[in-house]
Design a protein around this motif. Structure first.
Motif, mmCIF file in Angstrom:
data_model
loop_
_atom_site.group_PDB
_atom_site.id
_atom_site.type_symbol
_atom_site.label_atom_id
_atom_site.label_comp_id
_atom_site.label_asym_id
_atom_site.label_seq_id
_atom_site.Cartn_x
_atom_site.Cartn_y
_atom_site.Cartn_z
ATOM 1 N N ILE A 1 7.394 -1.239 5.735
ATOM 2 C CA ILE A 1 7.495 -1.896 4.504
ATOM 3 C C ILE A 1 7.376 -3.362 5.252
ATOM 4 C CG2 ILE A 1 8.965 -2.668 2.790
ATOM 5 C CD1 ILE A 1 10.492 -0.029 3.539
ATOM 6 N N ILE A 2 6.632 -4.127 4.258
ATOM 7 C CA ILE A 2 6.211 -5.387 4.660
ATOM 8 C C ILE A 2 6.701 -5.979 3.335
ATOM 9 C CG2 ILE A 2 4.703 -7.331 5.420
ATOM 10 C CD1 ILE A 2 2.953 -4.848 6.728
ATOM 11 N N ASP A 3 7.705 -6.922 3.203
ATOM 12 C CA ASP A 3 8.147 -7.593 2.019
ATOM 13 C C ASP A 3 8.977 -8.694 2.387
ATOM 14 O OD1 ASP A 3 9.140 -8.294 -0.453
ATOM 15 O OD2 ASP A 3 8.615 -6.457 -1.305
ATOM 16 N N ALA B 1 10.392 1.481 9.281
ATOM 17 C CA ALA B 1 10.440 0.348 9.715
ATOM 18 C C ALA B 1 10.312 -0.705 8.780
ATOM 19 C CB ALA B 1 9.344 0.234 10.785
ATOM 20 N N ALA B 2 10.801 -2.125 8.797
ATOM 21 C CA ALA B 2 10.598 -3.076 7.785
ATOM 22 C C ALA B 2 10.382 -4.397 8.579
ATOM 23 C CB ALA B 2 11.515 -3.041 6.933
ATOM 24 N N THR B 3 9.305 -5.362 7.884
ATOM 25 C CA THR B 3 9.327 -6.659 8.370
ATOM 26 C C THR B 3 9.415 -7.594 7.093
ATOM 27 O OG1 THR B 3 6.798 -6.796 8.440
ATOM 28 C CG2 THR B 3 7.895 -6.034 10.545
ATOM 29 N N ASP B 4 9.627 -8.735 7.296
ATOM 30 C CA ASP B 4 9.708 -9.697 6.358
ATOM 31 C C ASP B 4 8.428 -10.648 6.283
ATOM 32 O OD1 ASP B 4 9.745 -11.443 8.284
ATOM 33 O OD2 ASP B 4 11.833 -12.451 7.922
ATOM 34 N N SER B 5 7.506 -10.278 6.982
ATOM 35 C CA SER B 5 6.015 -11.061 6.748
ATOM 36 C C SER B 5 4.794 -10.097 7.372
ATOM 37 C CB SER B 5 6.257 -12.333 7.655
ATOM 38 O OG SER B 5 6.257 -11.923 8.950
ATOM 39 N N PHE C 1 3.908 -0.152 3.095
ATOM 40 C CA PHE C 1 3.930 -0.711 1.936
ATOM 41 C C PHE C 1 4.200 -2.212 2.025
ATOM 42 C CE2 PHE C 1 5.311 3.772 1.751
ATOM 43 C CZ PHE C 1 4.890 4.196 0.609
ATOM 44 N N MET C 2 3.190 -2.720 1.140
ATOM 45 C CA MET C 2 3.273 -4.246 1.468
ATOM 46 C C MET C 2 3.339 -4.990 0.035
ATOM 47 S SD MET C 2 0.603 -6.439 3.489
ATOM 48 C CE MET C 2 -0.762 -5.239 3.350
ATOM 49 N N ASP C 3 4.220 -5.951 0.137
ATOM 50 C CA ASP C 3 4.204 -6.883 -0.814
ATOM 51 C C ASP C 3 3.162 -7.706 -1.330
ATOM 52 O OD1 ASP C 3 5.404 -8.592 -3.358
ATOM 53 O OD2 ASP C 3 6.495 -9.808 -1.748
ATOM 54 N N HIS C 4 2.871 -8.115 -2.306
ATOM 55 C CA HIS C 4 1.654 -8.655 -2.978
ATOM 56 C C HIS C 4 1.795 -10.240 -2.684
ATOM 57 C CE1 HIS C 4 -1.094 -11.092 -6.214
ATOM 58 N NE2 HIS C 4 -1.719 -10.400 -5.106
ATOM 59 N N LEU C 5 2.958 -10.781 -3.137
ATOM 60 C CA LEU C 5 3.107 -12.115 -3.174
ATOM 61 C C LEU C 5 4.289 -12.397 -1.899
ATOM 62 C CD1 LEU C 5 3.454 -12.961 -6.897
ATOM 63 C CD2 LEU C 5 1.592 -13.435 -5.312
ATOM 64 N N MET C 6 3.582 -12.996 -0.912
ATOM 65 C CA MET C 6 4.586 -13.457 0.247
ATOM 66 C C MET C 6 4.074 -14.797 0.700
ATOM 67 S SD MET C 6 4.824 -9.762 2.613
ATOM 68 C CE MET C 6 3.015 -9.738 2.803
ATOM 69 N N PRO C 7 5.024 -15.446 1.227
ATOM 70 C CA PRO C 7 4.769 -16.789 1.687
ATOM 71 C C PRO C 7 3.597 -16.792 3.140
ATOM 72 C CG PRO C 7 7.066 -16.269 2.289
ATOM 73 C CD PRO C 7 6.416 -15.337 1.513
ATOM 74 N N ILE D 1 -0.180 -1.332 -2.084
ATOM 75 C CA ILE D 1 0.454 -2.629 -2.623
ATOM 76 C C ILE D 1 1.636 -2.665 -3.519
ATOM 77 C CG2 ILE D 1 -0.096 -4.844 -3.882
ATOM 78 C CD1 ILE D 1 -1.551 -4.676 -1.036
ATOM 79 N N CYS D 2 2.841 -3.245 -3.200
ATOM 80 C CA CYS D 2 3.905 -3.136 -4.230
ATOM 81 C C CYS D 2 3.839 -4.399 -5.050
ATOM 82 C CB CYS D 2 5.089 -2.997 -3.210
ATOM 83 S SG CYS D 2 4.998 -1.629 -2.521
ATOM 84 N N SER D 3 4.086 -4.461 -6.186
ATOM 85 C CA SER D 3 4.094 -5.694 -7.005
ATOM 86 C C SER D 3 4.828 -5.368 -8.354
ATOM 87 C CB SER D 3 2.542 -6.016 -7.223
ATOM 88 O OG SER D 3 2.397 -7.173 -8.177
#
Length: 189
Positions: A8-10, A31-35, A52-58, A82-84
């Motif tokens: 997970i990337i979020d 496993a998960a990362t914040d970026s 699984f990756m967030d669409h809007l991230m810094p 893409i998770c949005s």
């Protein structure tokens, strides 16, 4: 330990937690990362079955990260979802055009997640050569486009259903409140 590994990337801690719990129920080790930048480092040593990756991230948004993952021979075959919270059909079509395996709403419903994981697992199982040839011979050239159109239409119908249900709940709550007030007045009289 599960044979299924998901990344997970979020940048949202709560979104990572919710998706992690949902995936663990489905039998995944998570496993998960914040970026995206942190994910690139993690992916140098691990190969998940799905990302699984967030669409809007810094810094690096989901579409840019997806492009980087597709350009890397080590990660290009890993399906990226893409998770949005963007539930527009055009957004889903754009994500698929850019190479996303699917688009999942935030937060995902258990049934949607299960169906998606089943579809990805089925797609990961290589069919026999004769099965591929039979499908290629029988399938029209625009089948993928038609499937995407049907998925977009289904998504739009699901969104309309959700809106209709919310409106119905509001109407029922309002009617109940009015009935309650009438009953209070009748009992007070």
């Amino acid at each position: 330990m599960s044979d299924h590994l998901a990344l997970i990337i979020d940048d949202s801690r709560s979104a990572r937690y919710a998706l992690r719990k949902a995936l663990e129920v489905q039998g995944y080790t998570v496993a998960a990362t914040d970026s995206a930048r942190a994910a690139y480092g993690w992916l140098e040593e691990h190969t998940p079955q799905v990302i699984f990756m967030d669409h809007l991230m810094p810094e690096i948004d989901g579409f840019s990260a997806l492009q980087t993952l597709q350009a890397n021979a080590r990660t290009q075959a890993i399906p990226v979802v893409i998770c949005s919270s963007n539930d527009e059909a055009d957004f889903a079509a754009q994500a698929r055009q850019r190479g996303a395996a699917a688009v999942l709403p935030k937060p995902p419903e258990a049934g949607q997640l299960h169906a998606l994981l089943t579809r990805l697992a089925t797609a990961a199982t290589p069919p026999s050569v004769s099965a591929v040839q039979a499908v290629q011979a029988a399938a029209p050239a625009d089948m993928q486009q038609r499937i995407e159109q049907l998925e977009a239409r289904l998504h739009a119908l699901q969104q309309q259903h959700a809106q209709d249900m919310a409106a119905l709940r509001d109407e029922c709550a309002q009617a109940f409140e009015q009935l309650k007030q009438r009953l209070i007045r009748a009992l007070s009289a």
